[in-house]
Design a protein around this motif. Sequence first.
Motif, PDB file in Angstrom:
ATOM      1  N   LEU A 192     -15.627 -10.948   4.355  1.00 36.53           N
ATOM      2  CA  LEU A 192     -14.229 -10.642   4.052  1.00 36.53           C
ATOM      3  C   LEU A 192     -14.052  -9.900   2.733  1.00 36.53           C
ATOM      4  CD1 LEU A 192     -12.494 -13.987   5.087  1.00 36.53           C
ATOM      5  CD2 LEU A 192     -13.190 -12.066   6.517  1.00 36.53           C
ATOM      6  N   ALA A 193     -14.869 -10.212   1.737  1.00 31.89           N
ATOM      7  CA  ALA A 193     -14.668  -9.613   0.418  1.00 31.89           C
ATOM      8  C   ALA A 193     -15.103  -8.160   0.368  1.00 31.89           C
ATOM      9  CB  ALA A 193     -15.428 -10.415  -0.633  1.00 31.89           C
ATOM     10  N   SER A 194     -16.106  -7.802   1.156  1.00 33.91           N
ATOM     11  CA  SER A 194     -16.734  -6.491   0.975  1.00 33.91           C
ATOM     12  C   SER A 194     -16.459  -5.492   2.087  1.00 33.91           C
ATOM     13  CB  SER A 194     -18.247  -6.675   0.832  1.00 33.91           C
ATOM     14  OG  SER A 194     -18.786  -7.361   1.952  1.00 33.91           O
ATOM     15  N   THR A 195     -16.003  -5.945   3.257  1.00 28.18           N
ATOM     16  CA  THR A 195     -15.765  -5.016   4.354  1.00 28.18           C
ATOM     17  C   THR A 195     -14.275  -4.904   4.653  1.00 28.18           C
ATOM     18  OG1 THR A 195     -16.099  -6.753   6.021  1.00 28.18           O
ATOM     19  CG2 THR A 195     -18.015  -5.455   5.381  1.00 28.18           C
ATOM     20  N   ALA A 196     -13.871  -3.727   5.089  1.00 29.44           N
ATOM     21  CA  ALA A 196     -12.438  -3.416   5.187  1.00 29.44           C
ATOM     22  C   ALA A 196     -11.768  -4.097   6.369  1.00 29.44           C
ATOM     23  CB  ALA A 196     -12.252  -1.902   5.274  1.00 29.44           C
ATOM     24  N   GLY A 197     -12.301  -3.911   7.570  1.00 31.48           N
ATOM     25  CA  GLY A 197     -11.632  -4.426   8.754  1.00 31.48           C
ATOM     26  C   GLY A 197     -10.538  -3.488   9.221  1.00 31.48           C
ATOM     27  N   THR A 198      -9.669  -4.004  10.082  1.00 32.13           N
ATOM     28  CA  THR A 198      -8.554  -3.240  10.645  1.00 32.13           C
ATOM     29  C   THR A 198      -7.262  -3.965  10.340  1.00 32.13           C
ATOM     30  OG1 THR A 198      -9.921  -2.372  12.445  1.00 32.13           O
ATOM     31  CG2 THR A 198      -7.533  -2.288  12.747  1.00 32.13           C
ATOM     32  N   LEU A 199      -6.279  -3.250   9.784  1.00 30.89           N
ATOM     33  CA  LEU A 199      -4.997  -3.838   9.417  1.00 30.89           C
ATOM     34  C   LEU A 199      -3.958  -3.494  10.479  1.00 30.89           C
ATOM     35  CD1 LEU A 199      -3.585  -5.435   7.086  1.00 30.89           C
ATOM     36  CD2 LEU A 199      -2.766  -3.211   6.276  1.00 30.89           C
ATOM     37  N   VAL A 200      -3.383  -4.518  11.096  1.00 28.20           N
ATOM     38  CA  VAL A 200      -2.325  -4.361  12.095  1.00 28.20           C
ATOM     39  C   VAL A 200      -0.986  -4.660  11.420  1.00 28.20           C
ATOM     40  CG1 VAL A 200      -1.349  -5.331  14.210  1.00 28.20           C
ATOM     41  CG2 VAL A 200      -3.820  -4.914  14.048  1.00 28.20           C
ATOM     42  N   VAL A 201      -0.021  -3.772  11.580  1.00 31.66           N
ATOM     43  CA  VAL A 201       1.314  -3.947  10.984  1.00 31.66           C
ATOM     44  C   VAL A 201       2.354  -3.665  12.065  1.00 31.66           C
ATOM     45  CG1 VAL A 201       2.884  -3.315   9.123  1.00 31.66           C
ATOM     46  CG2 VAL A 201       0.406  -3.118   8.773  1.00 31.66           C
ATOM     47  N   VAL A 202       3.216  -4.635  12.346  1.00 32.63           N
ATOM     48  CA  VAL A 202       4.232  -4.491  13.389  1.00 32.63           C
ATOM     49  C   VAL A 202       5.574  -4.972  12.853  1.00 32.63           C
ATOM     50  CG1 VAL A 202       4.946  -5.109  15.721  1.00 32.63           C
ATOM     51  CG2 VAL A 202       2.510  -4.914  15.189  1.00 32.63           C
ATOM     52  N   GLY A 203       6.609  -4.169  13.051  1.00 31.13           N
ATOM     53  CA  GLY A 203       7.955  -4.543  12.637  1.00 31.13           C
ATOM     54  C   GLY A 203       8.791  -3.303  12.384  1.00 31.13           C
ATOM     55  N   ASP A 204       9.960  -3.501  11.807  1.00 27.99           N
ATOM     56  CA  ASP A 204      10.802  -2.372  11.446  1.00 27.99           C
ATOM     57  C   ASP A 204      10.228  -1.745  10.181  1.00 27.99           C
ATOM     58  OD1 ASP A 204      12.840  -0.650  10.486  1.00 27.99           O
ATOM     59  OD2 ASP A 204      14.319  -1.755  11.665  1.00 27.99           O
ATOM     60  N   LEU A 205       9.547  -0.620  10.359  1.00 27.29           N
ATOM     61  CA  LEU A 205       8.812   0.005   9.258  1.00 27.29           C
ATOM     62  C   LEU A 205       9.571   1.183   8.656  1.00 27.29           C
ATOM     63  CD1 LEU A 205       5.188  -0.122  10.770  1.00 27.29           C
ATOM     64  CD2 LEU A 205       6.427  -1.850   9.451  1.00 27.29           C
ATOM     65  N   SER A 206      10.882   1.214   8.852  1.00 31.10           N
ATOM     66  CA  SER A 206      11.692   2.250   8.204  1.00 31.10           C
ATOM     67  C   SER A 206      11.517   2.133   6.686  1.00 31.10           C
ATOM     68  CB  SER A 206      13.168   2.086   8.566  1.00 31.10           C
ATOM     69  OG  SER A 206      13.354   2.101   9.956  1.00 31.10           O
ATOM     70  N   GLY A 207      11.074   3.193   6.048  1.00 26.18           N
ATOM     71  CA  GLY A 207      10.872   3.160   4.610  1.00 26.18           C
ATOM     72  C   GLY A 207       9.592   2.488   4.173  1.00 26.18           C
ATOM     73  N   VAL A 208       8.760   2.060   5.110  1.00 28.14           N
ATOM     74  CA  VAL A 208       7.484   1.428   4.789  1.00 28.14           C
ATOM     75  C   VAL A 208       6.362   2.442   4.984  1.00 28.14           C
ATOM     76  CG1 VAL A 208       5.829  -0.369   5.444  1.00 28.14           C
ATOM     77  CG2 VAL A 208       8.290  -0.863   5.434  1.00 28.14           C
ATOM     78  N   ASP A 209       5.458   2.517   4.031  1.00 28.41           N
ATOM     79  CA  ASP A 209       4.317   3.423   4.123  1.00 28.41           C
ATOM     80  C   ASP A 209       3.087   2.613   4.501  1.00 28.41           C
ATOM     81  OD1 ASP A 209       2.321   5.253   3.916  1.00 28.41           O
ATOM     82  OD2 ASP A 209       2.824   5.951   1.899  1.00 28.41           O
ATOM     83  N   PRO A 210       2.658   2.653   5.766  1.00 27.82           N
ATOM     84  CA  PRO A 210       1.480   1.886   6.184  1.00 27.82           C
ATOM     85  C   PRO A 210       0.220   2.268   5.420  1.00 27.82           C
ATOM     86  CG  PRO A 210       2.728   2.619   8.102  1.00 27.82           C
ATOM     87  CD  PRO A 210       3.295   3.325   6.915  1.00 27.82           C
ATOM     88  N   VAL A 211       0.116   3.527   4.970  1.00 30.10           N
ATOM     89  CA  VAL A 211      -1.060   3.950   4.217  1.00 30.10           C
ATOM     90  C   VAL A 211      -1.146   3.183   2.896  1.00 30.10           C
ATOM     91  CG1 VAL A 211      -2.167   5.883   3.025  1.00 30.10           C
ATOM     92  CG2 VAL A 211      -1.184   6.222   5.301  1.00 30.10           C
ATOM     93  N   GLU A 212      -0.014   3.015   2.227  1.00 29.12           N
ATOM     94  CA  GLU A 212      -0.016   2.268   0.968  1.00 29.12           C
ATOM     95  C   GLU A 212      -0.386   0.803   1.199  1.00 29.12           C
ATOM     96  OE1 GLU A 212       0.225   3.311  -2.201  1.00 29.12           O
ATOM     97  OE2 GLU A 212       0.086   5.280  -1.220  1.00 29.12           O
ATOM     98  N   LEU A 213       0.081   0.237   2.313  1.00 29.45           N
ATOM     99  CA  LEU A 213      -0.318  -1.135   2.642  1.00 29.45           C
ATOM    100  C   LEU A 213      -1.827  -1.196   2.852  1.00 29.45           C
ATOM    101  CD1 LEU A 213       2.457  -2.225   5.192  1.00 29.45           C
ATOM    102  CD2 LEU A 213       2.336  -2.729   2.744  1.00 29.45           C
ATOM    103  N   GLY A 214      -2.373  -0.188   3.538  1.00 30.72           N
ATOM    104  CA  GLY A 214      -3.805  -0.139   3.754  1.00 30.72           C
ATOM    105  C   GLY A 214      -4.580  -0.048   2.455  1.00 30.72           C
TER     106      GLY A 214
END
Length: 448
Positions: A192-214
């Motif tokens: 968990l500490a060293s490998t990235a994995g896959t980030l799932v994001v679901v919801g009202d993402l108006s104004g949300v930048d998924p890249v920044e969350l990543g």
Amino acid sequence: MSQNRPDLGTPASYTFPRPERTTVGGGTVVAVHVPGQYLVSVRLVHPYGGAVEPLDAMGVGALTSEVLEDGPDGNSSLAPALERHGAEWVSRINWDGFITGVDVPVGRLGEAVRLFADAVRRPALDHDDIVRRRDQLLERFWLEAATSSTLAMRSLGAQLFTGRYATPLAGGPVRLADIAPETVASYHADTLASTAGTLVVVGDLSGVDPVELGKTVFGDTVPAPARVIDTPAPPPGELPRVLIVDRPGSVQSALVIAHRAPSRSQVDLPRAEGVGEVLGGMFTSRLNMELRERLGYTYGAGARFDLRRDSGVFFMSAQVEADTTAHSITSSLEQVARLREGGVTAEELSAVRDSNTVGLPVAYSTARSMAGALVDMVVHDLPDDHVDTVRAGYERLTKEDLDSAAVEYLHPEEAVVVVVGDAGRLLSPLTDTGVGPVEVRTPDELWA
């Protein structure tokens, strides 16, 4: 003045939203924008399920999942910290993946994700916290095993597999007790500490930048390695066979009849799961109608597939009165034989179609349920249109499809039968069934 109820129209065919995939650093963000869903579900998926744990540290993943809740500051600090943002922590491990996440109001998404990233990548891993969590897991293992149905399911792995699957996901009491805090720290650092994995994001993402969350979640981690898929070997022994897990004085028996199945990628899901539903997946299924409604042996009987990346299991289960155990087993096997020989009815075909298509808009009405489907796609390397492909498969399902699936996927001649109950009461009648050789073990002997 009375009014006539309007006729039901033909249900509209459901379409699952297409996710947007973006590579961010060493990981991938999979995002679905759902207008009006202001509770956002965030899930981080790592390919470190129990199946790839080292055999000398079985259960370390389950223990690490528990320890993460102690947070970056230790001592159960994560939950109250997230509560300040209205967020709820998620952490679980299955055979094929390690899933962490948060559900959070979109207005507090940024703060909660930063705290989430710290919790996953930089937990305290305090020695005393790990020992406390390990002791709690051990206690919970035996408390849950006090339920006969749970004990029966946990006894099943060693009857079908050698290697990791022979021991329960949490490691079993002996293996789990041997895991030291240093082992947890090493496991966390390598996964968990060293490998990235896959980030799932679901919801009202108006104004949300998924890249920044990543970027917040992935940091400088590296891509996770591909998992090597090897089909696990079966244990030696005659098939079919019966294992009695002795619980003296029990007036009921928990029984599981199971055999190995192909991996998820090797089955036609609508056909396989459809025939499983006919046999034991619905209230009107054949097992329930026979064991509950006609014979009155149980409050409910079921059947389903557990499909993994490298293997699978099909099982039927029920809890019955002790004196009906032998007949419950033979009756269940008779239902399988009749389904294989005679196929399904038109009513059963219609029920399978409807139960897997009509309710999809409700099944995927929340961000959590949609995130769950996306996690499943990530864990099993499924395409983005997987939900729609499976739905279409159910819509065009035919009687011939289910009839052939019964022959292809149901193999009672390869079954093991696990019964948790009073061996003194059960040994003779179970031997008389002629299903196969009968072995008796105590719960303490299962994972010694």
